[in-house]
Design an enzyme around this catalytic site. Structure first.
Site, PDB file in Angstrom:
ATOM      1  N   PRO A 123       0.827  -1.206   0.000  1.00  0.00           N
ATOM      2  CA  PRO A 123       0.000   0.000   0.000  1.00  0.00           C
ATOM      3  C   PRO A 123       0.858   1.252   0.000  1.00  0.00           C
ATOM      4  CG  PRO A 123      -0.832  -1.596   1.583  1.00  0.00           C
ATOM      5  CD  PRO A 123       0.485  -2.125   1.093  1.00  0.00           C
ATOM      6  N   GLU A 124       0.530   2.180  -0.910  1.00  0.00           N
ATOM      7  CA  GLU A 124       1.250   3.444  -0.995  1.00  0.00           C
ATOM      8  C   GLU A 124       0.345   4.544  -0.440  1.00  0.00           C
ATOM      9  OE1 GLU A 124       3.054   3.994  -4.863  1.00  0.00           O
ATOM     10  OE2 GLU A 124       3.378   1.852  -5.109  1.00  0.00           O
TER      11      GLU A 124
END
Length: 283
Positions: free
Chosen positions: A2-3
């Site tokens: 996840p960014e």
């Protein structure tokens, strides 16, 4: 992993329900995450506390408690936070469960266990947060993400611009997916040494970076493997990718095939026509 958009999507999803709720019970698995689960600190500083709000710094979520303590959560590569009914059957990789006074659980599920849990006790939370934040890079939506600051970061760095954007100590929250997409939109080759970029090029990165990150947030993030938002729904920004994962597909601008290479062990995608190689455009 996840960014920034995926973490922000999770934060916004939880903001609809968590503030005002009190943690009435805490349970955890016997497994380690990236670090050991801080069991005693959870019991002493999170149990019995009302959740006031949820903030984000870089790829971390900060759950702020009424008594001043803070629960810091990093989702790692496969972490997901979900609000479910207390009667929902547990899943194999649930590693933390915060039971709330609303008859719902906040559950952290992390199959690869690269996430992290940190507790800042109220007495030291402010100092911990200052120290923590100082180690994280500038926020793409923050006031410091501007041309002069990026020029200053890059002035003596021969590292490729893609590597600079992905360096969490310099720029917060931009990982491999969005670095590829931002540089394509700004028409900058990912291998260009950061120190070679001029102000106009950095401004292009700023403008396109904010645009793409906001579009990703609006689309619920990108689901490549198993990302789900707090609602349990996948994101859809991957349907808008222009280069990431699109080796040999035609460039949407010039129809040249998208090229894939490897930079610092990460898959790197670009258009050889629209993103001119630094060896061709500068001496």
């Amino acid at each position: 992993m996840p960014e920034l958009p995926e973490v922000e999507v999770t934060r916004r999803g939880l903001l609809a329900d968590l503030p005002g709720k009190t943690v009435v019970h805490i349970s955890w698995s016997e497994h380690r995450l990236r670090t050991a689960i801080p069991r005693q600190l959870l019991q002493e500083h999170i149990l019995g506390q009302e959740i006031l709000t949820i903030d984000r710094r870089a790829k971390y979520l900060l759950l702020r408690m009424g008594g001043g303590s803070v629960l810091v959560i990093h989702l790692g590569m496969t972490g997901k936070l979900a609000l479910v009914g207390v009667d929902t059957a547990p899943h194999k990789h649930d590693h933390l469960v915060l039971s709330l006074d609303s008859a719902r659980d906040l559950r952290l599920n992390d199959s690869r266990r690269f996430g992290a849990l940190i507790v800042w006790p109220a007495a030291h939370a402010e100092a911990h947060e200052r120290e923590f934040s100082a180690k994280e890079g500038i926020e793409p939506f923050g006031p410091e993400f501007k041309t002069e600051h990026l020029l200053a970061l890059a002035v003596k760095r021969k590292t490729p611009v893609k590597s600079l954007l992905m360096n969490a100590r310099l720029v917060a929250g931009i990982g491999n997916i969005y670095a590829n997409e931002i540089l394509f939109a700004a028409r900058i080759h990912p291998l260009t040494p950061a120190s070679r970029l001029v102000g106009e090029e950095w401004q292009g990165i700023i403008t396109e970076g904010r645009r793409i990150l906001q579009q990703a947030i609006d689309a619920g993030g990108s689901t490549i493997a198993d990302f789900l938002g707090a609602s349990g729904h996948p994101g859809y920004f991957q349907l808008q990718f222009k280069v990431y994962g699109r080796k040999d597909y035609p460039c949407p601008h010039c129809s040249q095939p998208i090229v894939k290479t490897t930079l610092a062990g990460r898959a790197t995608y670009f258009c050889p026509s629209c993103q001119i190689s630094p060896n061709r455009c500068r001496s």
